[in-house]
Design an enzyme around this catalytic site. Sequence first.
Site, PDB file in Angstrom:
ATOM      1  N   LYS A  25       0.847  -1.200   0.000  1.00 20.77           N
ATOM      2  CA  LYS A  25       0.000   0.000   0.000  1.00 20.77           C
ATOM      3  C   LYS A  25       0.881   1.249   0.000  1.00 20.77           C
ATOM      4  O   LYS A  25       2.080   1.161   0.338  1.00 20.77           O
ATOM      5  CB  LYS A  25      -0.895  -0.029   1.247  1.00 20.77           C
ATOM      6  CG  LYS A  25      -0.116  -0.058   2.547  1.00 20.77           C
ATOM      7  CD  LYS A  25      -0.997  -0.442   3.731  1.00 20.77           C
ATOM      8  CE  LYS A  25      -0.220  -0.358   5.024  1.00 20.77           C
ATOM      9  NZ  LYS A  25      -0.945  -0.921   6.157  1.00 20.77           N
TER      10      LYS A  25
ATOM     11  N   ARG B  19     -10.556   0.184  14.477  1.00 23.97           N
ATOM     12  CA  ARG B  19     -10.581   0.851  13.173  1.00 23.97           C
ATOM     13  C   ARG B  19     -11.718   0.207  12.383  1.00 23.97           C
ATOM     14  O   ARG B  19     -12.864   0.440  12.692  1.00 23.97           O
ATOM     15  CB  ARG B  19      -9.202   0.710  12.505  1.00 23.97           C
ATOM     16  CG  ARG B  19      -8.968   1.648  11.346  1.00 23.97           C
ATOM     17  CD  ARG B  19      -7.495   1.737  10.956  1.00 23.97           C
ATOM     18  NE  ARG B  19      -6.929   0.476  10.500  1.00 23.97           N
ATOM     19  CZ  ARG B  19      -5.652   0.318  10.134  1.00 23.97           C
ATOM     20  NH1 ARG B  19      -4.814   1.353  10.177  1.00 23.97           N
ATOM     21  NH2 ARG B  19      -5.193  -0.853   9.722  1.00 23.97           N
TER      22      ARG B  19
ATOM     23  N   HIS C  72      -6.288  -7.067  13.125  1.00 22.77           N
ATOM     24  CA  HIS C  72      -5.081  -6.223  13.103  1.00 22.77           C
ATOM     25  C   HIS C  72      -4.762  -5.775  14.527  1.00 22.77           C
ATOM     26  O   HIS C  72      -5.666  -5.470  15.298  1.00 22.77           O
ATOM     27  CB  HIS C  72      -5.333  -5.009  12.199  1.00 22.77           C
ATOM     28  CG  HIS C  72      -4.105  -4.211  11.865  1.00 22.77           C
ATOM     29  ND1 HIS C  72      -2.923  -4.792  11.444  1.00 22.77           N
ATOM     30  CD2 HIS C  72      -3.875  -2.872  11.884  1.00 22.77           C
ATOM     31  CE1 HIS C  72      -2.023  -3.830  11.216  1.00 22.77           C
ATOM     32  NE2 HIS C  72      -2.572  -2.662  11.486  1.00 22.77           N
TER      33      HIS C  72
ATOM     34  N   ARG D  68       1.477 -10.587   7.615  1.00 25.29           N
ATOM     35  CA  ARG D  68       1.470  -9.373   6.784  1.00 25.29           C
ATOM     36  C   ARG D  68       2.626  -8.444   7.163  1.00 25.29           C
ATOM     37  O   ARG D  68       2.427  -7.418   7.807  1.00 25.29           O
ATOM     38  CB  ARG D  68       0.126  -8.626   6.955  1.00 25.29           C
ATOM     39  CG  ARG D  68      -1.107  -9.497   6.671  1.00 25.29           C
ATOM     40  CD  ARG D  68      -2.390  -8.665   6.661  1.00 25.29           C
ATOM     41  NE  ARG D  68      -2.608  -7.913   7.882  1.00 25.29           N
ATOM     42  CZ  ARG D  68      -3.293  -8.339   8.945  1.00 25.29           C
ATOM     43  NH1 ARG D  68      -3.860  -9.538   8.931  1.00 25.29           N
ATOM     44  NH2 ARG D  68      -3.422  -7.570  10.017  1.00 25.29           N
TER      45      ARG D  68
ATOM     46  N   TYR E 288      13.722  31.507   4.444  1.00 28.50           N
ATOM     47  CA  TYR E 288      12.492  32.146   4.933  1.00 28.50           C
ATOM     48  C   TYR E 288      12.531  32.347   6.445  1.00 28.50           C
ATOM     49  O   TYR E 288      12.994  31.468   7.177  1.00 28.50           O
ATOM     50  CB  TYR E 288      11.278  31.270   4.606  1.00 28.50           C
ATOM     51  CG  TYR E 288      10.917  31.191   3.143  1.00 28.50           C
ATOM     52  CD1 TYR E 288      10.611  32.334   2.413  1.00 28.50           C
ATOM     53  CD2 TYR E 288      10.852  29.954   2.506  1.00 28.50           C
ATOM     54  CE1 TYR E 288      10.255  32.243   1.068  1.00 28.50           C
ATOM     55  CE2 TYR E 288      10.492  29.859   1.167  1.00 28.50           C
ATOM     56  CZ  TYR E 288      10.200  31.002   0.454  1.00 28.50           C
ATOM     57  OH  TYR E 288       9.846  30.915  -0.861  1.00 28.50           O
TER      58      TYR E 288
ATOM     59  N   CYS F  21      12.705  24.820   2.279  1.00 25.91           N
ATOM     60  CA  CYS F  21      11.732  25.436   1.375  1.00 25.91           C
ATOM     61  C   CYS F  21      10.997  24.346   0.595  1.00 25.91           C
ATOM     62  O   CYS F  21      11.247  23.163   0.792  1.00 25.91           O
ATOM     63  CB  CYS F  21      12.435  26.376   0.395  1.00 25.91           C
ATOM     64  SG  CYS F  21      13.540  27.563   1.179  1.00 25.91           S
ATOM     65  N   MET F  22      10.113  24.735  -0.307  1.00 33.41           N
ATOM     66  CA  MET F  22       9.347  23.750  -1.071  1.00 33.41           C
ATOM     67  C   MET F  22      10.270  22.864  -1.920  1.00 33.41           C
ATOM     68  O   MET F  22      10.087  21.653  -1.992  1.00 33.41           O
ATOM     69  CB  MET F  22       8.321  24.444  -1.969  1.00 33.41           C
ATOM     70  CG  MET F  22       7.402  23.476  -2.684  1.00 33.41           C
ATOM     71  SD  MET F  22       6.284  24.278  -3.834  1.00 33.41           S
ATOM     72  CE  MET F  22       5.142  25.087  -2.737  1.00 33.41           C
ATOM     73  N   ASP F  23      11.253  23.481  -2.550  1.00 29.56           N
ATOM     74  CA  ASP F  23      12.065  22.758  -3.530  1.00 29.56           C
ATOM     75  C   ASP F  23      13.556  22.767  -3.242  1.00 29.56           C
ATOM     76  O   ASP F  23      14.333  22.157  -3.981  1.00 29.56           O
ATOM     77  CB  ASP F  23      11.856  23.376  -4.915  1.00 29.56           C
ATOM     78  CG  ASP F  23      10.394  23.612  -5.199  1.00 29.56           C
ATOM     79  OD1 ASP F  23       9.644  22.625  -5.202  1.00 29.56           O
ATOM     80  OD2 ASP F  23       9.999  24.781  -5.366  1.00 29.56           O
TER      81      ASP F  23
HETATM   82  C1  LIG Z   1      -0.247  -1.613   6.977  1.00 31.13           C
HETATM   83  C2  LIG Z   1      -0.829  -2.856   7.516  1.00 31.13           C
HETATM   84  C3  LIG Z   1      -0.006  -3.943   7.831  1.00 31.13           C
HETATM   85  C4  LIG Z   1       1.504  -3.854   7.851  1.00 31.13           C
HETATM   86  O1  LIG Z   1       1.898  -3.197   9.037  1.00 31.13           O
HETATM   87  P1  LIG Z   1       3.466  -3.090   9.401  1.00 31.13           P
HETATM   88  O2  LIG Z   1       3.470  -2.493  10.763  1.00 31.13           O
HETATM   89  O3  LIG Z   1       4.070  -2.191   8.384  1.00 31.13           O
HETATM   90  O4  LIG Z   1       3.998  -4.464   9.340  1.00 31.13           O
HETATM   91  C5  LIG Z   1      -0.612  -5.126   8.190  1.00 31.13           C
HETATM   92  N1  LIG Z   1      -1.958  -5.220   8.255  1.00 31.13           N
HETATM   93  C6  LIG Z   1      -2.785  -4.183   7.998  1.00 31.13           C
HETATM   94  C7  LIG Z   1      -4.254  -4.369   8.105  1.00 31.13           C
HETATM   95  C8  LIG Z   1      -2.250  -2.965   7.636  1.00 31.13           C
HETATM   96  O5  LIG Z   1      -3.055  -1.931   7.394  1.00 31.13           O
END
Ligand SMILES: *Cc1c(COP(=O)(O)O)cnc(C)c1O
Length: 382
Positions: free
Chosen positions: A35, A133, A162, A221, A273, A320-322
């Site tokens: 992601k 969540r 999670h 994961r 700045y 700065c921005m750039d």
């Molecule tokens: C992003 C995410 C992960 C990975 O988490 P890490 O801490 O980067 O290992 C696993 N499961 C879900 C649902 C996530 O959103």
Amino acid sequence: MRATFANIYMSHLRKNISEIRKVLSSSTKMCIPVKADAYGHGAVPVAHTAIECGADYLAVAAVSEGVELRKSGITVPILVLSLPQPSEFTEIIEQNLTPALFDSELIKMLNMTATAMGRKIPVHLKIDTGMGRIGCRVEDSAELAKLIVNSQGLTLDGVFTHFAVSDSLVPEDIEYTNRQIALFKKAIEEIKVLGIDPGICHAANSAGIFMYPEAHFDMVRPGIITYGYYPGDITEEYLAKHVPGGIHLEPLMEVRSSIVAVKNVKKGDSISYGRRWIAPEDCKVGVLPVGYADGLLRRYGDSLKVTIGGKLYPICGRICMDQCMIYLGNDDAVSRWDEVIIFGPICQGALQTAEDIAKHTDTISYEITCSIDKRVPRVYKD
Ligand SMILES: *Cc1c(COP(=O)(O)O)cnc(C)c1O
């Protein structure tokens, strides 16, 4: 190419995945989260390499991210971790993505679309065991699993949860995670009692993989550890004591720039700045063509240093921005066009990692790499 770019060391990706494998049983599947453009590293190249290394699933947050992977020829299952909205259903079905669902309304709506398209698509049921969540309540999970398996257009490919505090070594947090694991097991049991196959059960994020072997279930994961950073309290030192042989991760991303000008400034001259930095002496200041629009966030300014020729030099004045400026003192060792490493793996010459910057700026490595903008070209190194 621009002076500012990011090297992405794919050899480190391969190494990290094999390090993670060390703590998994051979039957445990791996779902690699890619992601947010693979935490800023580039989702398509990372995904292809992760699959070569044996990744069974990929995970994305947005449907559009899944579509990008499919268009690049990826055929492994792609789990969409965040909730889709109805206007994305057709794309989910056409691209054979695997959405996470947790309420009867969305299950029924997606089923209607899939059925109307004459398709049957895999979904995962998300269970909230304490993250707060998305996810259904543990006591509702069996009923929702039943609703899914009774939906003509859906199959229950998996169930997952999670963790909220798996990266913490505080005793109450460890207790909390153990409670999450127990609740997840309870939900799986209740699904099985109804004679329903829950499919692939998965829970562990990076920290969960190292800290809670009983949370590996059928699949894990690993996000941040794939990209070479240790999660929260679970440092390399901690793992050296608790995992035989330790776990050696290497960051993939190295952000580089070069000094496009060196200026002589007089004592009392101000830089950038807000005139927040005043030259303490007659000295040299270098200019870097990288700024907050590249992901070198303005708030890093006060503590950020960069590596030039094996030595750290501080940023001076506001980012700065750039562009930003660096204080070179009267160091003759630094000259125009010298290469600069903003952060990267120590083994490639950087003196600080994204983790070091995160520590100084009250954030986590995740945010540092995710912030590196698309304007910074990624160069893939083997
Ligand atoms: C992003 C995410 C992960 C990975 O988490 P890490 O801490 O980067 O290992 C696993 N499961 C879900 C649902 C996530 O959103």
